[in-house]
Design a protein around this motif. Sequence first.
Motif, mmCIF file in Angstrom:
data_model
loop_
_atom_site.group_PDB
_atom_site.id
_atom_site.type_symbol
_atom_site.label_atom_id
_atom_site.label_comp_id
_atom_site.label_asym_id
_atom_site.label_seq_id
_atom_site.Cartn_x
_atom_site.Cartn_y
_atom_site.Cartn_z
ATOM 1 N N ASP A 1 11.650 11.113 26.757
ATOM 2 C CA ASP A 1 11.968 12.384 27.410
ATOM 3 C C ASP A 1 11.154 12.556 28.687
ATOM 4 O OD1 ASP A 1 13.878 13.192 25.625
ATOM 5 O OD2 ASP A 1 12.615 14.656 24.586
ATOM 6 N N HIS B 1 17.535 9.385 29.133
ATOM 7 C CA HIS B 1 16.668 9.174 27.966
ATOM 8 C C HIS B 1 16.770 7.733 27.471
ATOM 9 C CE1 HIS B 1 14.627 10.439 24.188
ATOM 10 N NE2 HIS B 1 15.408 9.509 23.638
ATOM 11 N N ALA C 1 12.478 10.340 31.355
ATOM 12 C CA ALA C 1 13.802 10.830 31.754
ATOM 13 C C ALA C 1 13.680 12.022 32.699
ATOM 14 C CB ALA C 1 14.611 11.207 30.513
#
Length: 241
Positions: free
Chosen positions: A178, A101, A181
């Motif tokens: 997010d 992240h 990630a």
Amino acid sequence: MSVPVWVATLATAFWSRARHVEPFPRNLRRPIARAVPLSVVLLPRLSVRAAFAWLQRCGIVCDFPGRDRPLRACLVARRGHGVAFIDGADDDAEQRFSLAHELAHFLRDYWSLRRRLQERLGAAAIEVMDGQRPPSADERLLGLLRDVPMGFHLHLMERDGAGKPVLPAILQSEDDADRLAFELLAPAADLLTRAVWTRHAVTQSLRTVYGLPGIQAKVYAELLLPAASQEGLILRLRGGV
């Protein structure tokens, strides 16, 4: 399983610079060391105050907005380099996603912006991003015309009493981090080759093969297989449509 263009572009650029695609489950430490100027620091019981104190001990002047609170991770980036702080007390899966992240924040919100600024406005414009001087009138105009924001970069950490982002822009930045990630740790294309078609199967694979924490595995599975599309896919596989 669609992937936003910017996500695919940044993930590809990162692995290209790393010169080696890490096997699953990924921890990202060695690829980061090869690809980008981002240091990783593990601190027990990470908090805003603990990260600030670490920076002070290193002689790094940085202002952290907002009050002290516990953190799983945070990022500080300036003058071309970044430091990703991770709560060292978390388990492996949580640390894995926290690092991914913060790497995503660094790539999208800082590193790619810095590269774009230099490419479109020249090396001198980096001085503006680093806070060494204000932009000239010409740089402001060129930045506007070439869609490159000018000014000193700040990582937005402000949260309300419930720990939620105080501004829509911060929430969007967190959602974007997010999404990148997820792609760095569990590429959608690789998931597709494993022929897992139900949300439950995808969630289990994300946890066991790719090492995502339970909550993030569930969120990613729902993102890749929304309820409507999942039902339609199952019907097609069964020959119902």
